[in-house]
Motif scaffolding. Structure first.
Motif, PDB file in Angstrom:
ATOM      1  N   ILE A  10       0.817  -1.216   0.000  1.00  0.00           N
ATOM      2  CA  ILE A  10       0.000   0.000   0.000  1.00  0.00           C
ATOM      3  C   ILE A  10       0.849   1.264   0.000  1.00  0.00           C
ATOM      4  N   PHE A  11       2.093   1.167   0.449  1.00  0.00           N
ATOM      5  CA  PHE A  11       2.981   2.328   0.411  1.00  0.00           C
ATOM      6  C   PHE A  11       3.945   2.156  -0.763  1.00  0.00           C
ATOM      7  N   SER A  15       8.337   1.008  -1.868  1.00  0.00           N
ATOM      8  CA  SER A  15       8.493  -0.434  -2.045  1.00  0.00           C
ATOM      9  C   SER A  15       8.316  -0.812  -3.509  1.00  0.00           C
ATOM     10  N   ARG A  16       8.508  -2.081  -3.784  1.00  0.00           N
ATOM     11  CA  ARG A  16       8.265  -2.632  -5.115  1.00  0.00           C
ATOM     12  C   ARG A  16       7.115  -3.615  -5.058  1.00  0.00           C
ATOM     13  N   GLY A  17       6.202  -3.370  -4.168  1.00  0.00           N
ATOM     14  CA  GLY A  17       5.089  -4.286  -3.987  1.00  0.00           C
ATOM     15  C   GLY A  17       4.152  -4.314  -5.181  1.00  0.00           C
ATOM     16  N   VAL A  18       3.313  -5.336  -5.250  1.00  0.00           N
ATOM     17  CA  VAL A  18       2.321  -5.468  -6.294  1.00  0.00           C
ATOM     18  C   VAL A  18       1.235  -4.424  -6.070  1.00  0.00           C
ATOM     19  N   SER A  19       0.846  -3.713  -7.123  1.00  0.00           N
ATOM     20  CA  SER A  19      -0.229  -2.733  -7.009  1.00  0.00           C
ATOM     21  C   SER A  19      -1.562  -3.470  -6.898  1.00  0.00           C
ATOM     22  N   LEU A  20      -2.272  -3.251  -5.799  1.00  0.00           N
ATOM     23  CA  LEU A  20      -3.531  -3.942  -5.547  1.00  0.00           C
ATOM     24  C   LEU A  20      -4.690  -3.150  -6.136  1.00  0.00           C
ATOM     25  N   THR A  21      -5.656  -3.846  -6.731  1.00  0.00           N
ATOM     26  CA  THR A  21      -6.847  -3.184  -7.245  1.00  0.00           C
ATOM     27  C   THR A  21      -7.710  -2.721  -6.078  1.00  0.00           C
ATOM     28  N   TRP A  22      -8.640  -1.822  -6.360  1.00  0.00           N
ATOM     29  CA  TRP A  22      -9.541  -1.351  -5.303  1.00  0.00           C
ATOM     30  C   TRP A  22     -10.453  -2.469  -4.825  1.00  0.00           C
ATOM     31  N   LYS A  24      -9.595  -5.602  -4.623  1.00  0.00           N
ATOM     32  CA  LYS A  24      -8.781  -6.425  -3.738  1.00  0.00           C
ATOM     33  C   LYS A  24      -8.556  -5.716  -2.398  1.00  0.00           C
ATOM     34  N   LEU A  25      -8.344  -4.399  -2.419  1.00  0.00           N
ATOM     35  CA  LEU A  25      -8.194  -3.660  -1.165  1.00  0.00           C
ATOM     36  C   LEU A  25      -9.443  -3.791  -0.303  1.00  0.00           C
ATOM     37  N   ASN A  26     -10.609  -3.740  -0.938  1.00  0.00           N
ATOM     38  CA  ASN A  26     -11.858  -3.898  -0.190  1.00  0.00           C
ATOM     39  C   ASN A  26     -11.954  -5.302   0.404  1.00  0.00           C
ATOM     40  N   GLU A  27     -11.568  -6.306  -0.381  1.00  0.00           N
ATOM     41  CA  GLU A  27     -11.586  -7.692   0.114  1.00  0.00           C
ATOM     42  C   GLU A  27     -10.633  -7.860   1.293  1.00  0.00           C
ATOM     43  N   ILE A  28      -9.452  -7.266   1.200  1.00  0.00           N
ATOM     44  CA  ILE A  28      -8.474  -7.369   2.286  1.00  0.00           C
ATOM     45  C   ILE A  28      -9.000  -6.688   3.545  1.00  0.00           C
ATOM     46  N   ALA A  29      -9.570  -5.489   3.389  1.00  0.00           N
ATOM     47  CA  ALA A  29     -10.121  -4.773   4.540  1.00  0.00           C
ATOM     48  C   ALA A  29     -11.232  -5.584   5.206  1.00  0.00           C
ATOM     49  N   LEU A  30     -12.091  -6.186   4.393  1.00  0.00           N
ATOM     50  CA  LEU A  30     -13.188  -6.989   4.937  1.00  0.00           C
ATOM     51  C   LEU A  30     -12.660  -8.224   5.660  1.00  0.00           C
ATOM     52  N   SER A  31     -11.656  -8.892   5.098  1.00  0.00           N
ATOM     53  CA  SER A  31     -11.086 -10.073   5.744  1.00  0.00           C
ATOM     54  C   SER A  31     -10.424  -9.724   7.078  1.00  0.00           C
ATOM     55  N   ILE A  32      -9.705  -8.588   7.114  1.00  0.00           N
ATOM     56  CA  ILE A  32      -9.089  -8.157   8.374  1.00  0.00           C
ATOM     57  C   ILE A  32     -10.179  -7.880   9.402  1.00  0.00           C
ATOM     58  N   LEU A 158      -7.055  10.245  -5.893  1.00  0.00           N
ATOM     59  CA  LEU A 158      -6.338   8.999  -5.680  1.00  0.00           C
ATOM     60  C   LEU A 158      -6.074   8.348  -7.029  1.00  0.00           C
ATOM     61  N   LEU A 159      -5.251   7.285  -7.029  1.00  0.00           N
ATOM     62  CA  LEU A 159      -4.736   6.723  -8.275  1.00  0.00           C
ATOM     63  C   LEU A 159      -5.681   5.719  -8.914  1.00  0.00           C
ATOM     64  N   ASN A 160      -5.617   5.633 -10.248  1.00  0.00           N
ATOM     65  CA  ASN A 160      -6.237   4.560 -11.030  1.00  0.00           C
ATOM     66  C   ASN A 160      -7.728   4.425 -10.752  1.00  0.00           C
ATOM     67  N   PHE A 161      -8.434   5.522 -10.908  1.00  0.00           N
ATOM     68  CA  PHE A 161      -9.847   5.548 -10.534  1.00  0.00           C
ATOM     69  C   PHE A 161     -10.787   5.251 -11.690  1.00  0.00           C
ATOM     70  N   THR A 162     -11.805   4.451 -11.412  1.00  0.00           N
ATOM     71  CA  THR A 162     -13.006   4.353 -12.222  1.00  0.00           C
ATOM     72  C   THR A 162     -14.151   4.765 -11.298  1.00  0.00           C
TER      73      THR A 162
END
Length: 239
Positions: A10-11, A15-22, A24-32, A158-162
């Motif tokens: 997310i930062f 970093s060189r992390g994989v860019s997560l889709t929105w 996927k971010l929602n799924e991760i937030a819900l799982s946490i 924010l980035l990469n918005f639809t």
């Protein structure tokens, strides 16, 4: 875990992390949220984590999150309305106000909910909530900036918005803002947070603006500085 910790993704500037889709971010937030809900409500004894932050969220091959590092966790008997602890605990930037000063309220499961709120605001913003390098900018404190943007109906920049992405980002921000209300009694339970994450943004209202004025933020920094020698933290203040 094969995909490391959430902060690596997310930062992205650091970093060189994989860019997560929105999505996927929602799924991760819900799982946490479901994981924290289980700790709070699904066990025989409520377990408070006290150190919810991106570094303590590990991701498997499918980016399914796992809550890690229970070194500061404490059992919380369900019949109690509050918890008494001898020392403040948590990580500055995510630690609930009542863990710094009891004047804000009693320690309870709502303390984890505050930390979760700060976490999902960082997920939505793709940056640390506080950026001291932008001290003279309206973006120095992301929760305050995004609150004003949402209230005014303005673009979140924010980035990469639809259109779908915008709805997810606004939903994460609004839920995060509910979770970081300064008084624990004003924060939702984690089961309510799960319900909000599963639902539509159309069902959400913007909460009252939390503790955001510059003078109040400065006062909080003084309290945090005075308390930092007692805090059980697992990262430096700059992180």
């Amino acid at each position: 875990m094969p995909n490391g910790s959430l902060d690596n993704h997310i930062f992205l500037k650091k970093s060189r992390g994989v860019s997560l889709t929105w999505e996927k971010l929602n799924e991760i937030a819900l799982s946490i949220a479901r994981g924290i809900e289980y700790l709070h409500e699904g066990c025989d004894v409520c377990i408070l984590h006290f150190d919810i932050k991106p570094q303590n969220i590990l991701l498997d091959h499918h980016f399914t999150p796992k809550i890690a590092d229970f070194g500061l966790a404490k059992f919380y008997p369900k019949e109690n309305d509050f918890l008494s602890i001898s020392k403040e605990r948590g990580t500055i930037g995510y630690i609930a106000p009542e863990l710094i000063s009891r004047n804000f309220g009693v320690i309870s499961c709502k303390s984890d909910i505050y930390s979760f709120g700060m976490l999902i605001l960082e997920m939505a913003g793709g940056r640390r909530n506080s950026d001291m390098r932008a001290a003279r900018s309206s973006k120095a404190y992301f929760p305050s900036w995004v609150y004003d943007r949402i209230k005014a109906g303005e673009d979140l920049e924010l980035l990469n918005f639809t259109e779908i992405d915008d709805a997810i980002a606004r939903k994460l921000c609004i839920i995060g803002l509910w979770c970081i209300q300064m008084k624990p009694v004003d924060r939702p339970s984690m089961s309510k947070v799960v319900e909000m994450l599963e639902g539509s943004i159309d069902n959400l209202q913007l909460p009252p603006k939390p503790f955001f004025s510059s003078s109040q933020q400065n006062s909080m920094r003084v309290i945090e500085s005075d308390s930092s020698s007692e805090l059980q933290i697992s990262e430096s203040i700059e992180e």
